[in-house]
Design a protein around this motif. Structure first.
Motif, mmCIF file in Angstrom:
data_model
loop_
_atom_site.group_PDB
_atom_site.id
_atom_site.type_symbol
_atom_site.label_atom_id
_atom_site.label_comp_id
_atom_site.label_asym_id
_atom_site.label_seq_id
_atom_site.Cartn_x
_atom_site.Cartn_y
_atom_site.Cartn_z
ATOM 1 N N PHE A 57 0.837 -1.194 0.000
ATOM 2 C CA PHE A 57 0.000 0.000 0.000
ATOM 3 C C PHE A 57 0.879 1.253 0.000
ATOM 4 O O PHE A 57 0.683 2.178 -0.798
ATOM 5 C CB PHE A 57 -0.910 -0.039 1.221
ATOM 6 N N ARG A 58 1.872 1.264 0.863
ATOM 7 C CA ARG A 58 2.760 2.426 0.952
ATOM 8 C C ARG A 58 3.535 2.644 -0.343
ATOM 9 O O ARG A 58 3.672 3.773 -0.817
ATOM 10 C CB ARG A 58 3.721 2.258 2.126
ATOM 11 N N ARG A 59 4.058 1.570 -0.915
ATOM 12 C CA ARG A 59 4.831 1.703 -2.159
ATOM 13 C C ARG A 59 3.967 2.242 -3.290
ATOM 14 O O ARG A 59 4.397 3.098 -4.067
ATOM 15 C CB ARG A 59 5.449 0.364 -2.556
ATOM 16 N N ALA A 60 2.750 1.729 -3.407
ATOM 17 C CA ALA A 60 1.849 2.206 -4.459
ATOM 18 C C ALA A 60 1.492 3.676 -4.237
ATOM 19 O O ALA A 60 1.455 4.466 -5.189
ATOM 20 C CB ALA A 60 0.589 1.349 -4.505
ATOM 21 N N ALA A 61 1.237 4.051 -2.982
ATOM 22 C CA ALA A 61 0.902 5.446 -2.671
ATOM 23 C C ALA A 61 2.057 6.381 -3.022
ATOM 24 O O ALA A 61 1.849 7.425 -3.646
ATOM 25 C CB ALA A 61 0.520 5.583 -1.194
ATOM 26 N N GLY B 191 -2.067 4.422 -12.624
ATOM 27 C CA GLY B 191 -2.083 2.985 -12.362
ATOM 28 C C GLY B 191 -1.841 2.700 -10.888
ATOM 29 O O GLY B 191 -2.526 1.857 -10.281
ATOM 30 N N SER B 192 -0.893 3.399 -10.304
ATOM 31 C CA SER B 192 -0.609 3.245 -8.872
ATOM 32 C C SER B 192 -1.790 3.702 -8.028
ATOM 33 O O SER B 192 -2.096 3.109 -6.993
ATOM 34 C CB SER B 192 0.642 4.035 -8.492
ATOM 35 N N LEU B 193 -2.454 4.755 -8.486
ATOM 36 C CA LEU B 193 -3.640 5.243 -7.782
ATOM 37 C C LEU B 193 -4.720 4.159 -7.760
ATOM 38 O O LEU B 193 -5.327 3.910 -6.720
ATOM 39 C CB LEU B 193 -4.153 6.506 -8.473
ATOM 40 N N GLU B 194 -4.932 3.504 -8.877
ATOM 41 C CA GLU B 194 -5.937 2.439 -8.930
ATOM 42 C C GLU B 194 -5.540 1.257 -8.047
ATOM 43 O O GLU B 194 -6.393 0.620 -7.430
ATOM 44 C CB GLU B 194 -6.170 1.991 -10.373
ATOM 45 N N GLU B 195 -4.250 0.987 -7.977
ATOM 46 C CA GLU B 195 -3.756 -0.056 -7.073
ATOM 47 C C GLU B 195 -4.108 0.311 -5.625
ATOM 48 O O GLU B 195 -4.591 -0.527 -4.859
ATOM 49 C CB GLU B 195 -2.241 -0.201 -7.249
ATOM 50 N N CYS B 196 -3.904 1.564 -5.263
ATOM 51 C CA CYS B 196 -4.251 2.029 -3.915
ATOM 52 C C CYS B 196 -5.754 1.927 -3.669
ATOM 53 O O CYS B 196 -6.181 1.599 -2.561
ATOM 54 C CB CYS B 196 -3.801 3.474 -3.711
ATOM 55 N N ARG B 197 -6.524 2.205 -4.696
ATOM 56 C CA ARG B 197 -7.977 2.100 -4.574
ATOM 57 C C ARG B 197 -8.356 0.681 -4.141
ATOM 58 O O ARG B 197 -9.229 0.495 -3.301
ATOM 59 C CB ARG B 197 -8.630 2.443 -5.907
ATOM 60 N N TYR B 198 -7.682 -0.316 -4.729
ATOM 61 C CA TYR B 198 -7.943 -1.706 -4.325
ATOM 62 C C TYR B 198 -7.486 -1.959 -2.889
ATOM 63 O O TYR B 198 -8.193 -2.604 -2.112
ATOM 64 C CB TYR B 198 -7.271 -2.707 -5.271
ATOM 65 N N TYR B 199 -6.316 -1.455 -2.514
ATOM 66 C CA TYR B 199 -5.816 -1.671 -1.149
ATOM 67 C C TYR B 199 -6.755 -1.053 -0.113
ATOM 68 O O TYR B 199 -6.900 -1.574 0.994
ATOM 69 C CB TYR B 199 -4.395 -1.134 -0.985
ATOM 70 N N ASN C 284 -10.575 7.287 0.893
ATOM 71 C CA ASN C 284 -11.417 7.272 -0.309
ATOM 72 C C ASN C 284 -11.644 8.682 -0.834
ATOM 73 O O ASN C 284 -11.552 8.928 -2.039
ATOM 74 C CB ASN C 284 -12.774 6.617 -0.019
ATOM 75 N N ASN C 285 -11.947 9.606 0.060
ATOM 76 C CA ASN C 285 -12.171 10.996 -0.349
ATOM 77 C C ASN C 285 -10.914 11.601 -0.963
ATOM 78 O O ASN C 285 -10.980 12.289 -1.981
ATOM 79 C CB ASN C 285 -12.633 11.842 0.840
ATOM 80 N N MET C 286 -9.781 11.334 -0.346
ATOM 81 C CA MET C 286 -8.521 11.883 -0.840
ATOM 82 C C MET C 286 -8.164 11.311 -2.213
ATOM 83 O O MET C 286 -7.749 12.046 -3.106
ATOM 84 C CB MET C 286 -7.389 11.605 0.149
ATOM 85 N N ILE C 287 -8.329 10.007 -2.363
ATOM 86 C CA ILE C 287 -7.940 9.377 -3.628
ATOM 87 C C ILE C 287 -8.856 9.820 -4.764
ATOM 88 O O ILE C 287 -8.411 9.965 -5.905
ATOM 89 C CB ILE C 287 -7.845 7.841 -3.495
ATOM 90 N N GLU C 288 -10.121 10.072 -4.452
ATOM 91 C CA GLU C 288 -11.046 10.582 -5.474
ATOM 92 C C GLU C 288 -10.594 11.955 -5.963
ATOM 93 O O GLU C 288 -10.618 12.231 -7.164
ATOM 94 C CB GLU C 288 -12.467 10.669 -4.923
ATOM 95 N N GLU C 289 -10.181 12.793 -5.033
ATOM 96 C CA GLU C 289 -9.727 14.139 -5.409
ATOM 97 C C GLU C 289 -8.450 14.060 -6.248
ATOM 98 O O GLU C 289 -8.330 14.744 -7.275
ATOM 99 C CB GLU C 289 -9.490 14.982 -4.155
ATOM 100 N N VAL C 290 -7.512 13.238 -5.832
ATOM 101 C CA VAL C 290 -6.266 13.084 -6.588
ATOM 102 C C VAL C 290 -6.574 12.544 -7.988
ATOM 103 O O VAL C 290 -6.003 13.015 -8.977
ATOM 104 C CB VAL C 290 -5.256 12.174 -5.849
ATOM 105 N N SER C 291 -7.479 11.601 -8.088
ATOM 106 C CA SER C 291 -7.843 11.027 -9.374
ATOM 107 C C SER C 291 -8.421 12.096 -10.314
ATOM 108 O O SER C 291 -8.037 12.173 -11.488
ATOM 109 C CB SER C 291 -8.862 9.898 -9.175
#
Length: 121
Positions: free
Chosen positions: A43-47, A75-83, A99-106
């Motif tokens: 998770f950390r590496r993907a982030a 691609g790494s963002l989507e990996e984090c989405r799964y984690y 979830n909120n943060m990753i949506e904004e970054v996406s």
């Protein structure tokens, strides 16, 4: 109209992705010890890969090179989405803030990518 960024640190998408990394580290710190080399590490590496690839692509000479690094970042963002889903399903704590943060970054990453695409044509 905004002045072009001089460094990757001026990019809002990079700033938000960096905050996501910091939150991911805080969140995974509370994972069970047996996850140290498993989910926590992955998770950390993907982030970290998200803002790292934004930064690396920032100084590439051509727009296509920059876009390639943004694609890797996404691609790494989507990996984090799964984690995030997996951590929630394993009952490792609430993932709403991630979830909120990753949506904004996406959204920001999509916008940056599209802006580069438009500048190329």
């Amino acid at each position: 109209m905004r002045k072009p960024a001089k460094t990757f640190k001026e990019l809002i998408v990079w700033q938000k992705a960096h905050r996501f990394v910091l939150e991911t580290y805080k969140y995974t710190k509370h994972f069970p010890k047996h996850e140290l080399y498993g989910l926590s590490s992955q998770f950390r590496r993907a982030a970290v890969s998200i803002p790292a690839n934004i930064a690396e692509g920032f100084k590439k000479r051509g727009v296509r090179d920059t876009m390639r690094f943004l694609n890797i970042s996404h691609g790494s963002l989507e990996e984090c989405r799964y984690y995030i889903i997996l951590a929630k399903d394993l009952n490792y704590g609430s993932t709403d803030h991630l979830n909120n943060m990753i949506e904004e970054v996406s959204r920001l990453l999509d916008g940056y990518y599209k802006a580069l695409q438009n500048s190329e044509s």
